[in-house]
Scaffold this motif. Structure first.
Motif, PDB file in Angstrom:
ATOM      1  N   SER A   1     -28.607  31.105  19.652  1.00  0.00           N
ATOM      2  CA  SER A   1     -27.477  30.718  20.504  1.00  0.00           C
ATOM      3  C   SER A   1     -27.761  30.469  22.075  1.00  0.00           C
ATOM      4  O   SER A   1     -28.531  31.396  22.324  1.00  0.00           O
ATOM      5  CB  SER A   1     -26.497  31.813  20.293  1.00  0.00           C
TER       6      SER A   1
ATOM      7  N   ASN B   1     -28.268  24.416  20.931  1.00  0.00           N
ATOM      8  CA  ASN B   1     -27.728  25.046  19.883  1.00  0.00           C
ATOM      9  C   ASN B   1     -27.950  24.070  18.653  1.00  0.00           C
ATOM     10  O   ASN B   1     -28.624  24.573  17.489  1.00  0.00           O
ATOM     11  CB  ASN B   1     -26.313  25.676  19.728  1.00  0.00           C
TER      12      ASN B   1
ATOM     13  N   ASN C   1     -31.072  24.854  15.770  1.00  0.00           N
ATOM     14  CA  ASN C   1     -30.548  25.190  14.580  1.00  0.00           C
ATOM     15  C   ASN C   1     -30.347  24.188  13.449  1.00  0.00           C
ATOM     16  O   ASN C   1     -29.280  24.048  12.892  1.00  0.00           O
ATOM     17  CB  ASN C   1     -28.961  26.005  14.664  1.00  0.00           C
TER      18      ASN C   1
END
Length: 257
Positions: A57, A64, A68
Motif C-alpha cells: 500500500s 498500488n 499488487n
C-alpha cells in the motif's frame, strides 16, 4: 475354536491390564495449578516452495496497482488491473521470489517480519513509505495414523501447537500411542523425526510443542490395535464356531429330554 477363544481372552486381558494413565494427556500433571513462561514459541521461517501473499500500500494508486499484480499502461492510458486473482508468490528452490519492479529477491530463511522489513526496504527505492504485508498462503500441517479424522489442514493464523493439531484431527483413538508421537519435519533440506510424549507435562515447554509449516504428526497404533485387527480377520470364523458349538449343546440337551 480353541485358538479363537484364546485370542479373545488374551485381548480382554491385555485391554484390562492396560493402564488408564496411557489414555490421559499430561498424566503426570499433579498440581492443581501449573504455569510456565512461554519460551518455546518458534516463528516459522520461509522455505523453498512456500506460497506467500504479499500486498503493498502506498499513497499512489498507480504504484498500488503495479506492486499488487496490476498492469501499468503507458502515459495517458491510466491503470488497468490484470483481472487475474493473485495466487501468491512461490518461493523457488533457491529461496527467491520474483516481485514486480524489484525483481528477484531472496526470502528463504526469513521470518514473516524479517521478510516484510526486507521488502519494505527494497520497495522504498521506487516509492516512498510503502506499507507491506506478508503472510503464508499454504501453512499446512498433516495429522495421520490413529486419529479420528486424519487429513492435511491449512492453518490461517500460522500458529498451531501439537494439541491443537490433534484436536483438529478429532483426537486420538483409544489405540493411539500417546507416549510415542512421531513429529516429521523438513528444515533447510533435512528431514528429521522427533518423538514426543503427550503423557508428560514437559511437552508444554518443548521446542516441538509448536508446529511449523508442512509438519507431519504421525500417531502410531498400540499393541491392542494389532490384537484387535487379528480378531477382526477371524471374526467370521469365530462366530461360526460359537454358533456351531451352541447348536451342539442344544442338540445334546434336546436329545436328553
Amino acid at each position: 475354536m480353541k485358538i479363537n477363544l484364546l485370542w479373545f481372552f488374551c485381548f480382554i486381558m491385555f485391554v484390562s491390564c492396560k493402564s488408564s494413565q496411557d489414555l490421559v494427556y499430561l498424566s503426570n500433571l499433579k498440581e492443581s495449578e501449573y504455569s510456565i513462561n512461554i519460551q518455546n514459541k518458534v516463528k516459522p521461517r520461509i522455505q523453498p516452495d512456500d506460497l506467500l501473499a504479499i500486498t503493498v500500500s502506498t499513497l499512489s494508486p498507480e504504484s498500488n496497482a503495479l506492486f499488487n499484480s496490476g498492469v501499468l499502461q503507458g502515459a495517458g492510458k491510466g491503470v488497468i488491473a490484470s483481472g487475474e486473482k493473485n495466487e501468491g508468490y512461490l518461493v523457488d528452490d533457491n529461496g527467491f521470489i520474483n516481485f514486480p519492479v524489484v525483481g528477484k529477491i531472496q526470502l528463504a530463511g526469513f521470518t514473516k517480519e524479517e521478510a516484510t522489513e526486507k521488502l519494505t526496504t527494497e520497495i522504498n527505492k521506487f516509492v516512498r513509505k510503502p506499507i507491506v504485508n506478508v503472510r503464508f498462503l499454504d501453512f499446512k500441517i498433516s495429522v495421520i495414523g490413529e486419529v479420528n479424522r486424519p487429513a492435511t489442514y491449512t492453518v490461517p493464523t500460522e500458529k498451531i501447537n501439537l494439541l491443537q493439531a490433534i484436536a483438529l484431527a478429532g483426537d486420538l483413538t483409544a489405540y493411539g500411542k500417546r507416549e510415542n508421537i512421531a513429529l516429521i519435519r523438513e528444515k533447510e533440506g533435512v528431514r528429521s523425526v522427533v518423538r514426543v510424549n503427550l503423557n508428560n507435562k514437559d511437552i508444554l515447554n518443548s521446542p516441538n510443542f509448536y508446529l511449523q509449516q508442512n509438519d507431519v504428526v504421525y500417531v502410531e497404533p498400540g499393541k491392542s490395535k494389532a490384537v484387535q485387527t487379528s480378531l477382526s480377520r477371524n471374526n467370521l470364523q469365530f462366530g461360526l464356531s460359537i454358533g456351531l458349538s451352541l447348536i451342539s449343546v442344544l442338540t445334546v440337551l434336546l436329545t436328553n429330554l
